[in-house]
Scaffold this active site. Structure first.
Site, PDB file in Angstrom:
ATOM      1  N   LYS A 105      -6.767 -12.189   8.048  1.00 44.21           N
ATOM      2  CA  LYS A 105      -6.404 -10.736   9.253  1.00 44.21           C
ATOM      3  C   LYS A 105      -7.406 -10.595  10.464  1.00 44.21           C
ATOM      4  O   LYS A 105      -6.877 -10.320  10.997  1.00 44.21           O
ATOM      5  CB  LYS A 105      -6.145  -9.518   8.622  1.00 44.21           C
ATOM      6  CG  LYS A 105      -4.954  -9.212   7.866  1.00 44.21           C
ATOM      7  CD  LYS A 105      -4.613  -8.141   7.203  1.00 44.21           C
ATOM      8  CE  LYS A 105      -3.341  -7.562   6.638  1.00 44.21           C
ATOM      9  NZ  LYS A 105      -2.684  -6.844   5.462  1.00 44.21           N
ATOM     10  N   ALA A 114      -5.716  -1.110   5.056  1.00 45.53           N
ATOM     11  CA  ALA A 114      -4.809  -0.256   5.548  1.00 45.53           C
ATOM     12  C   ALA A 114      -4.524   0.751   6.110  1.00 45.53           C
ATOM     13  O   ALA A 114      -4.183   1.571   6.403  1.00 45.53           O
ATOM     14  CB  ALA A 114      -4.194  -0.087   4.149  1.00 45.53           C
TER      15      ALA A 114
HETATM   16  P1  NDP Z   1      -9.204  -2.836   0.989  1.00 46.73           P
HETATM   17  O1  NDP Z   1      -9.602  -3.167  -0.421  1.00 46.73           O
HETATM   18  O2  NDP Z   1      -9.814  -3.787   2.305  1.00 46.73           O
HETATM   19  O3  NDP Z   1      -9.138  -1.375   0.245  1.00 46.73           O
HETATM   20  C1  NDP Z   1      -9.293  -0.855  -0.780  1.00 46.73           C
HETATM   21  C2  NDP Z   1      -9.189   0.692  -1.014  1.00 46.73           C
HETATM   22  O4  NDP Z   1      -9.739   1.499  -1.674  1.00 46.73           O
HETATM   23  C3  NDP Z   1     -11.285   1.038  -0.261  1.00 46.73           C
HETATM   24  O5  NDP Z   1     -10.924   2.109   0.873  1.00 46.73           O
HETATM   25  C4  NDP Z   1     -12.071   1.262  -1.420  1.00 46.73           C
HETATM   26  O6  NDP Z   1     -12.624   2.761  -1.597  1.00 46.73           O
HETATM   27  C5  NDP Z   1     -10.604   2.170  -2.345  1.00 46.73           C
HETATM   28  N1  NDP Z   1     -10.443   1.725  -4.071  1.00 46.73           N
HETATM   29  C6  NDP Z   1     -10.472   1.169  -4.878  1.00 46.73           C
HETATM   30  N2  NDP Z   1     -10.273   1.229  -5.434  1.00 46.73           N
HETATM   31  C7  NDP Z   1     -11.399   3.021  -5.522  1.00 46.73           C
HETATM   32  C8  NDP Z   1     -11.060   3.541  -6.811  1.00 46.73           C
HETATM   33  N3  NDP Z   1     -11.035   3.601  -7.798  1.00 46.73           N
HETATM   34  N4  NDP Z   1     -11.774   4.855  -6.507  1.00 46.73           N
HETATM   35  C9  NDP Z   1     -11.338   5.426  -5.161  1.00 46.73           C
HETATM   36  N5  NDP Z   1     -11.265   4.001  -4.318  1.00 46.73           N
HETATM   37  C10 NDP Z   1     -10.565   3.293  -4.596  1.00 46.73           C
HETATM   38  O7  NDP Z   1      -7.294  -2.563   0.573  1.00 46.73           O
HETATM   39  P2  NDP Z   1      -5.942  -2.765   1.479  1.00 46.73           P
HETATM   40  O8  NDP Z   1      -6.539  -1.552   2.514  1.00 46.73           O
HETATM   41  O9  NDP Z   1      -5.863  -3.673   2.167  1.00 46.73           O
HETATM   42  O10 NDP Z   1      -4.851  -2.061   0.622  1.00 46.73           O
HETATM   43  C11 NDP Z   1      -5.043  -1.079   0.419  1.00 46.73           C
HETATM   44  C12 NDP Z   1      -3.852  -0.168  -0.337  1.00 46.73           C
HETATM   45  O11 NDP Z   1      -2.521  -0.512   0.845  1.00 46.73           O
HETATM   46  C13 NDP Z   1      -3.830  -1.778  -1.490  1.00 46.73           C
HETATM   47  O12 NDP Z   1      -2.999  -1.425  -2.603  1.00 46.73           O
HETATM   48  C14 NDP Z   1      -2.381  -2.778  -1.213  1.00 46.73           C
HETATM   49  O13 NDP Z   1      -0.985  -2.572  -1.721  1.00 46.73           O
HETATM   50  C15 NDP Z   1      -1.876  -1.287   0.158  1.00 46.73           C
HETATM   51  N6  NDP Z   1      -1.591  -1.903   1.988  1.00 46.73           N
HETATM   52  C16 NDP Z   1       0.516  -1.268   1.468  1.00 46.73           C
HETATM   53  C17 NDP Z   1       0.803  -2.436   2.477  1.00 46.73           C
HETATM   54  C18 NDP Z   1       2.574  -1.348   2.539  1.00 46.73           C
HETATM   55  O14 NDP Z   1       2.909  -2.100   3.524  1.00 46.73           O
HETATM   56  N7  NDP Z   1       3.117  -0.772   1.872  1.00 46.73           N
HETATM   57  C19 NDP Z   1       0.576  -2.891   3.848  1.00 46.73           C
HETATM   58  C20 NDP Z   1      -0.992  -3.508   3.056  1.00 46.73           C
HETATM   59  C21 NDP Z   1      -1.658  -2.594   1.632  1.00 46.73           C
HETATM   60  P3  NDP Z   1     -14.340   1.665  -1.263  1.00 46.73           P
HETATM   61  O15 NDP Z   1     -14.683   1.632   0.032  1.00 46.73           O
HETATM   62  O16 NDP Z   1     -15.011   3.196  -2.157  1.00 46.73           O
HETATM   63  O17 NDP Z   1     -14.091   0.870  -1.852  1.00 46.73           O
END
Ligand code: NDP
Length: 283
Positions: free
Chosen positions: A69, A132
């Site tokens: 991306k 996201a």
């Molecule tokens: P990233 O890996 O870039 O980001 C993940 C985020 O989730 C970070 O902010 C991370 O926090 C947080 N996180 C993960 N686990 C935990 C936890 N146990 N407690 C607190 N915070 C947590 O992933 P993406 O942004 O690409 O994707 C995020 C979600 O969005 C996914 O589930 C994906 O499936 C969904 N998505 C949906 C789309 C749609 O069209 N519906 C499109 C794109 C994504 P930290 O920074 O602290 O690690």
């Protein structure tokens, strides 16, 4: 008779579990478009060749998913304004031989949100600061949200996203560190989960928030596409909030991509039903 179909597709690694091809080809079939969508497994060191190949074969455009991306940007001619601010591209459009980078993750979300409530002037509470969350925050700000509070576990990314909103849009951004049983401020209009909490197979995982602070009148959206009825969606519904699930966001980002490639505004219902079928999820 036409035996030459217009090509689109996706470059990602891994690619095998990405259901996008199913929903996009369902839309092409439904609208009798002589278009194809090819799901391609492309490793990082082959991305440049893949993009050159798409250009050479006259593709109308393609999606980029993990891990391309950000790195795809160096192979493009232009970026749309929101993709430039987000710093990531999930859709490439070929127009007059030029490759233009777009980010439809946030645009799809905004289209779905507009169907259920106002964005203009709203205060947003956004959980997460990954890819996201960046797309959603930037598009909400460009669509007229007044203030975006980013709540994230990791301080660095949370603060970075809040600063990006303040610096690059007319909205104000603020970072709040995620503490246990985080309350939702009463003046919040839109709550968004853009973390991966609740994503299959961890379907029982919950946001660490004070559930009594969800109020009727709030719009609560979850980016998790599978399962669509997450714990957050079910709890918000029970609290009288308006809800938007992540399957809708996924369908909309695909529909926006098709519109950018072809100009056709496709039937979201057809795409959603096909996704539900292939993912084996039910309402
Ligand atoms: P990233 O890996 O870039 O980001 C993940 C985020 O989730 C970070 O902010 C991370 O926090 C947080 N996180 C993960 N686990 C935990 C936890 N146990 N407690 C607190 N915070 C947590 O992933 P993406 O942004 O690409 O994707 C995020 C979600 O969005 C996914 O589930 C994906 O499936 C969904 N998505 C949906 C789309 C749609 O069209 N519906 C499109 C794109 C994504 P930290 O920074 O602290 O690690």
């Amino acid at each position: 008779m036409n035996f030459l179909h217009t090509l689109t597709g996706s470059f990602a690694q891994p690619a095998a579990e990405n259901p996008t091809v199913a929903m996009i080809e369902a839309a092409y079939r439904h609208h009798r478009m002589e278009w194809r969508y090819v799901n391609c497994e492309v490793p990082p060191e082959k991305l440049a060749d893949a993009v050159r190949g798409a250009r050479a074969m006259g593709w109308a455009g393609f999606n980029c998913s993990l891990p391309h991306k950000v790195t795809v940007i160096e192979h493009l001619d232009h970026l749309a304004p929101s993709a430039e601010i987000i710093g990531a591209v999930n859709t490439v459009v070929v127009r007059d031989g030029l490759l233009i980078g777009e980010n439809t993750d946030g645009q799809g979300f905004i289209e779905a949100l507009r169907g259920v409530g106002e964005i203009e002037g709203q205060r947003v509470l956004l959980f997460g600061a990954g890819g996201a969350a960046r797309a959603v925050a930037v598009e909400l700000a460009l669509a007229g949200a007044a203030h975006i509070t980013v709540v994230n576990r990791g301080r660095l990314h949370g603060q970075e996203l809040a600063d990006l909103v303040t610096a690059k849009t007319s909205a104000t951004g603020e970072y709040l560190h995620w503490h246990p049983a985080m309350p939702i401020p009463a003046d919040t209009g839109i709550v968004v989960n853009a973390t991966s909490i609740g994503l299959y197979p961890h379907v029982d995982d919950q946001l660490d928030i004070d559930w009594t602070t969800l109020r009727p009148g709030m719009v609560v959206a979850d980016a998790i596409p599978n399962p669509p009825r997450t714990h957050l969606i079910r709890s918000a519904e029970a609290a009288g909030c308006t809800v938007l699930d992540g399957l809708g966001m996924l369908v909309n980002q695909g529909a926006v991509a098709i519109r950018l490639w072809s100009g056709v505004d496709v039937d979201r219902g057809v795409m959603r039903r096909e996704l539900e079928r292939v993912l084996g999820v039910a309402e």
